[in-house]
Design a protein around this motif. Structure first.
Motif, PDB file in Angstrom:
ATOM      1  N   SER A  97      70.783  14.453  11.476  1.00 46.18           N
ATOM      2  CA  SER A  97      70.820  15.912  11.399  1.00 46.18           C
ATOM      3  C   SER A  97      71.393  16.317  10.047  1.00 46.18           C
ATOM      4  N   LEU A  98      70.600  17.054   9.266  1.00 42.65           N
ATOM      5  CA  LEU A  98      71.019  17.456   7.931  1.00 42.65           C
ATOM      6  C   LEU A  98      71.982  18.645   8.014  1.00 42.65           C
ATOM      7  N   GLY A  99      73.102  18.553   7.314  1.00 43.01           N
ATOM      8  CA  GLY A  99      74.082  19.625   7.344  1.00 43.01           C
ATOM      9  C   GLY A  99      73.827  20.690   6.293  1.00 43.01           C
ATOM     10  N   ILE A 100      74.439  21.853   6.492  1.00 42.36           N
ATOM     11  CA  ILE A 100      74.246  22.978   5.572  1.00 42.36           C
ATOM     12  C   ILE A 100      74.759  22.629   4.178  1.00 42.36           C
ATOM     13  N   ILE A 101      75.908  21.927   4.101  1.00 44.45           N
ATOM     14  CA  ILE A 101      76.493  21.577   2.806  1.00 44.45           C
ATOM     15  C   ILE A 101      75.519  20.745   1.977  1.00 44.45           C
ATOM     16  N   GLN A 102      74.841  19.803   2.612  1.00 39.84           N
ATOM     17  CA  GLN A 102      73.884  18.949   1.904  1.00 39.84           C
ATOM     18  C   GLN A 102      72.736  19.768   1.347  1.00 39.84           C
ATOM     19  N   VAL A 103      72.254  20.718   2.150  1.00 40.45           N
ATOM     20  CA  VAL A 103      71.137  21.567   1.709  1.00 40.45           C
ATOM     21  C   VAL A 103      71.566  22.408   0.516  1.00 40.45           C
ATOM     22  N   LEU A 104      72.783  22.968   0.580  1.00 40.29           N
ATOM     23  CA  LEU A 104      73.295  23.789  -0.524  1.00 40.29           C
ATOM     24  C   LEU A 104      73.437  22.963  -1.798  1.00 40.29           C
ATOM     25  N   SER A 105      74.001  21.767  -1.635  1.00 42.70           N
ATOM     26  CA  SER A 105      74.208  20.885  -2.796  1.00 42.70           C
ATOM     27  C   SER A 105      72.877  20.469  -3.427  1.00 42.70           C
ATOM     28  N   ASP A 106      71.912  20.119  -2.585  1.00 43.41           N
ATOM     29  CA  ASP A 106      70.610  19.684  -3.092  1.00 43.41           C
ATOM     30  C   ASP A 106      69.913  20.788  -3.886  1.00 43.41           C
ATOM     31  N   ASN A 107      70.235  22.028  -3.536  1.00 46.15           N
ATOM     32  CA  ASN A 107      69.595  23.166  -4.215  1.00 46.15           C
ATOM     33  C   ASN A 107      70.505  23.816  -5.252  1.00 46.15           C
ATOM     34  N   LYS A 108      71.554  23.046  -5.632  1.00 44.28           N
ATOM     35  CA  LYS A 108      72.486  23.475  -6.668  1.00 44.28           C
ATOM     36  C   LYS A 108      73.111  24.855  -6.393  1.00 44.28           C
ATOM     37  N   LEU A 109      73.469  25.073  -5.159  1.00 46.09           N
ATOM     38  CA  LEU A 109      74.181  26.295  -4.762  1.00 46.09           C
ATOM     39  C   LEU A 109      75.648  25.947  -4.525  1.00 46.09           C
ATOM     40  N   GLY A 110      76.546  26.780  -5.019  1.00 44.39           N
ATOM     41  CA  GLY A 110      77.967  26.503  -4.903  1.00 44.39           C
ATOM     42  C   GLY A 110      78.448  26.457  -3.457  1.00 44.39           C
ATOM     43  N   VAL A 111      78.832  25.265  -3.015  1.00 41.70           N
ATOM     44  CA  VAL A 111      79.275  25.098  -1.624  1.00 41.70           C
ATOM     45  C   VAL A 111      80.501  25.945  -1.326  1.00 41.70           C
ATOM     46  N   SER A 112      81.404  26.077  -2.315  1.00 42.63           N
ATOM     47  CA  SER A 112      82.650  26.820  -2.085  1.00 42.63           C
ATOM     48  C   SER A 112      82.424  28.317  -1.876  1.00 42.63           C
ATOM     49  N   ASP A 113      81.233  28.782  -2.193  1.00 42.93           N
ATOM     50  CA  ASP A 113      80.909  30.188  -1.906  1.00 42.93           C
ATOM     51  C   ASP A 113      80.671  30.387  -0.414  1.00 42.93           C
ATOM     52  N   TYR A 114      80.493  29.263   0.290  1.00 44.10           N
ATOM     53  CA  TYR A 114      80.171  29.324   1.712  1.00 44.10           C
ATOM     54  C   TYR A 114      81.248  28.654   2.571  1.00 44.10           C
ATOM     55  N   PHE A 115      81.653  27.457   2.142  1.00 48.17           N
ATOM     56  CA  PHE A 115      82.615  26.675   2.935  1.00 48.17           C
ATOM     57  C   PHE A 115      83.665  26.048   2.013  1.00 48.17           C
ATOM     58  N   ILE A 116      84.933  26.136   2.439  1.00 48.71           N
ATOM     59  CA  ILE A 116      86.033  25.530   1.688  1.00 48.71           C
ATOM     60  C   ILE A 116      86.739  24.541   2.607  1.00 48.71           C
ATOM     61  N   GLU A 117      86.717  23.266   2.233  1.00 53.27           N
ATOM     62  CA  GLU A 117      87.313  22.255   3.099  1.00 53.27           C
ATOM     63  C   GLU A 117      88.822  22.482   3.242  1.00 53.27           C
ATOM     64  N   ASP A 118      89.313  22.299   4.461  1.00 55.08           N
ATOM     65  CA  ASP A 118      90.732  22.516   4.750  1.00 55.08           C
ATOM     66  C   ASP A 118      91.131  21.567   5.875  1.00 55.08           C
ATOM     67  N   SER A 119      92.353  21.673   6.349  1.00 55.50           N
ATOM     68  CA  SER A 119      92.812  20.825   7.456  1.00 55.50           C
ATOM     69  C   SER A 119      93.851  21.562   8.282  1.00 55.50           C
ATOM     70  N   TYR A 120      94.079  21.037   9.468  1.00 57.76           N
ATOM     71  CA  TYR A 120      95.104  21.606  10.348  1.00 57.76           C
ATOM     72  C   TYR A 120      95.722  20.461  11.150  1.00 57.76           C
ATOM     73  N   LYS A 121      96.924  20.696  11.664  1.00 57.97           N
ATOM     74  CA  LYS A 121      97.596  19.694  12.500  1.00 57.97           C
ATOM     75  C   LYS A 121      97.437  20.074  13.964  1.00 57.97           C
ATOM     76  N   ASP A 122      97.065  19.059  14.776  1.00 55.36           N
ATOM     77  CA  ASP A 122      96.943  19.335  16.206  1.00 55.36           C
ATOM     78  C   ASP A 122      98.319  19.208  16.863  1.00 55.36           C
ATOM     79  N   THR A 123      98.356  19.261  18.170  1.00 54.00           N
ATOM     80  CA  THR A 123      99.634  19.236  18.896  1.00 54.00           C
ATOM     81  C   THR A 123     100.401  17.931  18.728  1.00 54.00           C
TER      82      THR A 123
END
Length: 251
Positions: A48-74
């Motif tokens: 299954s192809l992800g949105i980030i891959q499609v954006l990257s392949d078409n030279k569209l700035g991924v950070s305009d759409y998604f910014i990687e981050d993290s969180y701590k669970d319980t």
């Protein structure tokens, strides 16, 4: 001045975009978080192809759409998530079909509008907020003026309520009682004389306003009506008749 402030704040949104946590996006989509991550990144097996891959392949700035981050669970473990921009939500929304897509769009648009407005107000200084409020008032100054004029017109030109007419009648009654020497007086006990005094006083109040009914007196003239009652003086003929009757006690 204020337009420049608002423009500057709006440009600030573009430099520091407002975002939603992908976990919140999952709730809006009524999906599990891992499913949203799969939509964004694609499946681990590559089927299954992800949105980030499609954006990257078409030279569209991924950070305009998604910014990687993290969180701590319980348990304290770090887990991946994404900060999703408004454009990112639009892309995710396009993957949804029918009612779910419509509801998700309605939810995220409302949420972003609320956040953007809140951030704009917070970033303005107290003085700038005051000026902005004043500008809104100034823009609606004519509407406010018209409303005030309507309220004043209602207060001044509307007819009296029934209870106000009754209170005027009572004021006349109290004045008549006083002028005739009180209720125990011989003059007041004379129904004919009492009726003529009442009639003359009522006629005088209506004559002053050129009216045939108390109900036609305008609310703006209510105080004037009470003043007329207070300052009313008996015609000589009625005053003399009252005096003669009340003096019968002394005789």
């Amino acid at each position: 001045m204020l337009k420049e402030i608002v423009r500057a704040q709006t440009e600030g949104f573009n430099r520091n975009p407002v975002t939603l946590d992908s976990r919140e996006v999952a709730e809006m989509l009524e999906k599990e978080h891992w499913q949203v991550l799969r939509d964004i990144e694609g499946s681990k097996d590559g089927k299954s192809l992800g949105i980030i891959q499609v954006l990257s392949d078409n030279k569209l700035g991924v950070s305009d759409y998604f910014i990687e981050d993290s969180y701590k669970d319980t348990t304290g473990k770090n887990n991946k998530c994404y900060l999703v921009t408004k454009m990112g939500c639009e892309v995710l929304g396009n993957k949804q079909q029918g009612t779910k897509g419509i509801l998700f769009t309605a939810k995220y648009v409302k949420k972003f509008n609320q956040m953007e407005q809140g951030i704009l107000v917070k970033q303005l200084t107290p003085l700038e907020q005051l000026r902005l409020q004043y500008q809104v008032i100034e823009e609606h100054e004519q509407d406010i003026k018209d409303i005030k004029e309507d309220i004043t017109n209602i207060k001044v030109n509307s007819p009296l309520f029934n209870i106000e007419c009754d209170e005027l009648q009572n004021a006349i009654k109290q004045k008549v009682i006083k002028m005739m020497g009180g209720k125990p007086s011989i003059a007041y006990e004379d129904r004919s004389l009492r009726g003529r005094v009442f009639a003359d006083m009522q006629k005088e109040v209506k004559r002053q306003f050129g009216l045939k009914s108390y109900k036609a007196i305008k609310r703006g003239n209510l105080e004037k009506a009470y003043l007329i009652i207070e300052e009313y003086k008996l015609p000589y003929i009625l005053e003399n008749e009252i005096t003669l009757l009340n003096n019968q006690i002394a005789m």
